[in-house]
Design a protein around this motif. Structure first.
Motif, PDB file in Angstrom:
ATOM      1  N   GLN A 299       0.842  -1.209   0.000  1.00 17.98           N
ATOM      2  CA  GLN A 299       0.000   0.000   0.000  1.00 17.98           C
ATOM      3  C   GLN A 299       0.873   1.253   0.000  1.00 17.98           C
ATOM      4  OE1 GLN A 299      -3.129  -0.124  -0.569  1.00 17.98           O
ATOM      5  NE2 GLN A 299      -3.107  -2.360  -0.469  1.00 17.98           N
ATOM      6  N   GLU A 300       1.966   1.159   0.726  1.00 19.31           N
ATOM      7  CA  GLU A 300       2.878   2.320   0.775  1.00 19.31           C
ATOM      8  C   GLU A 300       3.460   2.576  -0.623  1.00 19.31           C
ATOM      9  OE1 GLU A 300       6.575   4.268   0.634  1.00 19.31           O
ATOM     10  OE2 GLU A 300       6.529   2.060   0.512  1.00 19.31           O
ATOM     11  N   HIS A 301       3.804   1.481  -1.309  1.00 16.07           N
ATOM     12  CA  HIS A 301       4.312   1.598  -2.682  1.00 16.07           C
ATOM     13  C   HIS A 301       3.305   2.280  -3.578  1.00 16.07           C
ATOM     14  CE1 HIS A 301       7.774  -1.408  -2.552  1.00 16.07           C
ATOM     15  NE2 HIS A 301       8.216  -0.296  -3.122  1.00 16.07           N
ATOM     16  N   HIS A 302       2.086   1.791  -3.444  1.00 18.35           N
ATOM     17  CA  HIS A 302       0.981   2.304  -4.254  1.00 18.35           C
ATOM     18  C   HIS A 302       0.811   3.810  -4.025  1.00 18.35           C
ATOM     19  CE1 HIS A 302      -2.685   1.828  -6.556  1.00 18.35           C
ATOM     20  NE2 HIS A 302      -3.340   2.539  -5.636  1.00 18.35           N
ATOM     21  N   MET A 303       0.817   4.172  -2.731  1.00 21.28           N
ATOM     22  CA  MET A 303       0.622   5.584  -2.390  1.00 21.28           C
ATOM     23  C   MET A 303       1.801   6.419  -2.881  1.00 21.28           C
ATOM     24  SD  MET A 303      -1.268   6.115   1.195  1.00 21.28           S
ATOM     25  CE  MET A 303      -0.145   5.274   2.218  1.00 21.28           C
ATOM     26  N   SER A 304       2.998   5.884  -2.707  1.00 25.10           N
ATOM     27  CA  SER A 304       4.188   6.636  -3.132  1.00 25.10           C
ATOM     28  C   SER A 304       4.125   6.912  -4.617  1.00 25.10           C
ATOM     29  CB  SER A 304       5.458   5.863  -2.856  1.00 25.10           C
ATOM     30  OG  SER A 304       5.568   5.635  -1.511  1.00 25.10           O
ATOM     31  N   ARG A 305       3.749   5.867  -5.403  1.00 28.35           N
ATOM     32  CA  ARG A 305       3.685   6.065  -6.857  1.00 28.35           C
ATOM     33  C   ARG A 305       2.667   7.135  -7.227  1.00 28.35           C
ATOM     34  NH1 ARG A 305       3.376   0.886  -8.237  1.00 28.35           N
ATOM     35  NH2 ARG A 305       1.370   1.175  -9.259  1.00 28.35           N
ATOM     36  N   MET A 306       1.531   7.058  -6.509  1.00 32.05           N
ATOM     37  CA  MET A 306       0.463   8.018  -6.783  1.00 32.05           C
ATOM     38  C   MET A 306       0.945   9.445  -6.464  1.00 32.05           C
ATOM     39  SD  MET A 306      -3.414   7.855  -5.477  1.00 32.05           S
ATOM     40  CE  MET A 306      -3.574   6.161  -5.372  1.00 32.05           C
ATOM     41  N   VAL A 307       1.561   9.581  -5.294  1.00 29.63           N
ATOM     42  CA  VAL A 307       2.031  10.911  -4.883  1.00 29.63           C
ATOM     43  C   VAL A 307       3.107  11.417  -5.860  1.00 29.63           C
ATOM     44  CG1 VAL A 307       3.292  12.167  -3.086  1.00 29.63           C
ATOM     45  CG2 VAL A 307       1.438  10.628  -2.455  1.00 29.63           C
ATOM     46  N   GLU A 308       3.969  10.480  -6.278  1.00 30.06           N
ATOM     47  CA  GLU A 308       5.016  10.839  -7.242  1.00 30.06           C
ATOM     48  C   GLU A 308       4.406  11.324  -8.555  1.00 30.06           C
ATOM     49  OE1 GLU A 308       8.171   8.083  -8.992  1.00 30.06           O
ATOM     50  OE2 GLU A 308       8.347   7.866  -6.810  1.00 30.06           O
ATOM     51  N   ASP A 309       3.393  10.566  -9.011  1.00 36.82           N
ATOM     52  CA  ASP A 309       2.720  10.959 -10.265  1.00 36.82           C
ATOM     53  C   ASP A 309       2.059  12.327 -10.121  1.00 36.82           C
ATOM     54  OD1 ASP A 309       3.489   8.739 -11.541  1.00 36.82           O
ATOM     55  OD2 ASP A 309       1.554   7.697 -11.462  1.00 36.82           O
ATOM     56  N   LEU A 310       1.405  12.533  -8.991  1.00 36.69           N
ATOM     57  CA  LEU A 310       0.706  13.819  -8.780  1.00 36.69           C
ATOM     58  C   LEU A 310       1.700  14.969  -8.769  1.00 36.69           C
ATOM     59  CD1 LEU A 310      -1.930  12.769  -6.105  1.00 36.69           C
ATOM     60  CD2 LEU A 310      -2.301  13.267  -8.510  1.00 36.69           C
ATOM     61  N   LEU A 311       2.864  14.699  -8.156  1.00 36.84           N
ATOM     62  CA  LEU A 311       3.918  15.724  -8.135  1.00 36.84           C
ATOM     63  C   LEU A 311       4.373  16.051  -9.552  1.00 36.84           C
ATOM     64  CD1 LEU A 311       6.364  15.004  -5.215  1.00 36.84           C
ATOM     65  CD2 LEU A 311       5.451  17.214  -5.905  1.00 36.84           C
ATOM     66  N   MET A 312       4.480  14.990 -10.342  1.00 35.11           N
ATOM     67  CA  MET A 312       4.933  15.170 -11.716  1.00 35.11           C
ATOM     68  C   MET A 312       3.929  16.005 -12.517  1.00 35.11           C
ATOM     69  SD  MET A 312       6.579  12.269 -13.951  1.00 35.11           S
ATOM     70  CE  MET A 312       7.683  12.607 -15.259  1.00 35.11           C
ATOM     71  N   PHE A 313       2.653  15.722 -12.279  1.00 32.76           N
ATOM     72  CA  PHE A 313       1.609  16.516 -12.956  1.00 32.76           C
ATOM     73  C   PHE A 313       1.789  17.998 -12.646  1.00 32.76           C
ATOM     74  CE2 PHE A 313      -1.230  12.686 -13.267  1.00 32.76           C
ATOM     75  CZ  PHE A 313      -1.347  12.726 -14.641  1.00 32.76           C
ATOM     76  N   SER A 314       1.965  18.276 -11.366  1.00 29.08           N
ATOM     77  CA  SER A 314       2.039  19.693 -10.992  1.00 29.08           C
ATOM     78  C   SER A 314       3.325  20.320 -11.543  1.00 29.08           C
ATOM     79  CB  SER A 314       1.887  19.888  -9.490  1.00 29.08           C
ATOM     80  OG  SER A 314       3.098  19.640  -8.868  1.00 29.08           O
ATOM     81  N   ARG A 315       4.404  19.532 -11.619  1.00 32.36           N
ATOM     82  CA  ARG A 315       5.655  20.062 -12.198  1.00 32.36           C
ATOM     83  C   ARG A 315       5.465  20.348 -13.684  1.00 32.36           C
ATOM     84  NH1 ARG A 315       9.109  15.710 -10.045  1.00 32.36           N
ATOM     85  NH2 ARG A 315       9.513  16.187  -7.881  1.00 32.36           N
TER      86      ARG A 315
END
Ligand code: ADP
Length: 474
Positions: A299-315
């Motif tokens: 679950q932590e992996h899943h969340m990390s990937r999601m947060v990483e993707d969201l960060l990328m969107f905003s960048r």
């Protein structure tokens, strides 16, 4: 209040400027009318004066002797002068249209005819064939003389005189008309202008009020309705409405996005919480602890990937300083990603590729790697056992030599009604089949395409496979 005061001030300003210009024009017109009619009048009066005196010139003759019979027979006037007679023909005009004419002694006294202003005329010296102007009590007098020396009448002059007042009488009626008519017209124009300006500004007021309502009430669905028309204000209202449409859409998307994010994060958090509660409830054996920790780690992996993707969107939204665009060898890059991805041994799927050499584009290496990795990962994830994936990179002659990157698989395919939706953030056709998917992969691919000015399209048959095409317009 502020808005309506502002509106009124524009209306007043327009009217004021308009009135000033109008007043200036009328003043100028009046002055021109006055000047032109005065000049014309002076010329007409002077011409008439000259004509009359010149006509009279031929009507005066001198006779040294004249018979009594002649004197009786004739209608002409005979006046004794020196040793003879002056004959004044009956065509001699002494008064006409305000012009007076007469024969004068050289000291300015009238011999015969009509003298309109003896005091003035006596003072004006004679000048042969010249119109003279003399002023008295603010009125101009025009005087025209002819010497009668040529008619053997030395010492006598023919003189005509007329006052300017004569012409002014006709002129002033035109002036009076203009003086009354013009101000009336100006007043009408100013009142009309004020009403017209108010009408013209009404749509602006409407726009202001709508903008204010939107600003105060945060109701983004409000639109300006100016009725039919295609002038600049209707265009402004149209642009404003279009802008509001876009704003409302992006606002809704933003709302949807944040609610999706919280919803998507809630699931792994709940799983982690439930797992912790379960494991802490009582003493567990080692396998149970390990299993719980593995679940939490997933679950932590899943969340990390999601947060990483969201960060990328905003960048990505922030622009080019984070992902600078540089000239790069796309052929080499695609090949190296494929080499790496082919090492993944997933469901016995075979990955092969064919890349046209020396294709260069301007882009961000890390983003292109991310894009291709996402597409190939999906092709593995939704591919059939022992299936295949083809990656192609080529310049398409039919598309004006544009660069095309294609990722094709013979996996489960995508139903036509899902074609658009799969690019939405967090959208998953069947979440039970996606495994570790977050639903952000394709929207990230689309965002990277947008960043590079590229287009993405899809051709797919459910049950047969899918083909994603990325077309670079450079
Ligand atoms: P996910 O994390 O679910 O893969 P994506 O945004 O990458 O999210 O994809 C969205 C959905 O599109 C997936 O859930 C899947 O149903 C579908 N999809 C994407 N790629 C493929 C593919 N190659 N074949 C079939 N379906 C696909």
């Amino acid at each position: 209040m502020a808005i309506s005061r502002e509106k009124n001030s524009i209306r007043l300003k327009i009217t004021l400027w308009f009135s000033l210009i109008l007043l200036f024009i009328s003043f100028f017109t009046l002055a021109s009318v006055f000047y032109i009619s005065r000049t014309v009048m002076q010329k007409t009066v002077k011409d008439a004066l000259i004509r009359m005196v010149e006509n009279n010139y031929d009507e005066v003759e001198y006779y040294e002797e004249i018979s009594q019979g002649e004197l009786d027979r004739n209608d002409d006037q005979y006046l004794q002068y020196q040793n003879g007679y002056i004959e004044i023909d009956d065509d001699f005009i002494t008064k006409m249209n305000g012009i007076s004419a007469g024969v004068y002694y050289s000291d300015g006294k009238l011999f015969v005819g009509s003298d309109p202003n003896p005091d003035l005329l006596e003072k004006v010296p004679f000048s042969d064939g010249q119109v003279q102007t003399s002023r008295e009590d603010g009125i101009n007098w025009y005087i025209y003389d002819r010497s009668l020396a040529g008619q053997k009448l030395d010492g006598l002059w023919l003189r005509g005189a007329v006052s300017e007042q004569q012409g002014q009488a006709q002129m002033s009626s035109t002036m009076k008309m203009s003086m009354i008519l013009l101000p009336v017209l100006v007043i009408f124009a100013i009142v009309g202008g004020y009403i017209f300006a108010g009408r013209l500004l009404r749509p602006i007021n409407e726009i202001n009020e709508t903008a204010m309502e939107i600003g105060q009430g945060r109701d983004l669905s409000k639109r300006i309705d100016l009725g039919p028309g295609n002038d600049e204000l209707h265009q402004l209202a149209g642009n404003f409405n279009d802008m509001m449409d876009r704003l409302e859409k992006s606002f809704d998307a933003e709302k949807q996005f944040s609610s999706d994010v919280s919803h998507e994060l809630r699931t792994p958090i709940s799983v982690i919480r439930a797992e912790c509660e379960y494991i802490l409830e009582q003493d567990r054996d080692k396998e149970e602890y390990i299993e719980a920790l593995e679940t939490i780690e997933r679950q932590e992996h899943h969340m990390s990937r999601m947060v990483e993707d969201l960060l990328m969107f905003s960048r990505l939204e922030r622009g080019t300083d984070i992902y600078p665009m540089e000239d790069m060898d796309l052929s080499g890059l695609v090949e190296s990603v494929c080499v790496d991805m082919a090492l993944l041994q997933v469901k016995g799927i075979r990955l092969d590729w064919s890349c046209q050499e020396q294709i260069h584009i301007k882009g961000s290496r890390s983003l292109i790697i991310r894009m291709l990795t996402n597409l190939i990962s999906n092709a593995y994830r939704y591919g059939r056992d022992h299936g295949w994936i083809h990656v192609r990179l080529y310049r398409d002659k039919d598309r004006g030599d544009q660069t095309v990157l294609q990722v094709e698989d013979n996996g489960i395919g995508i139903a036509p009604e899902e074609n658009e939706k799969i690019f939405h953030r967090f959208y998953q056709v069947d979440s039970s089949r996606t495994g570790s998917g977050t639903g952000l992969g394709l929207s990230m691919v689309q965002e990277i395409c947008r960043y590079h000015g590229a287009d993405i399209s899809l051709s797919s048959q459910p049950g047969e496979g899918s083909s994603f095409y990325i077309i670079f317009f450079q």
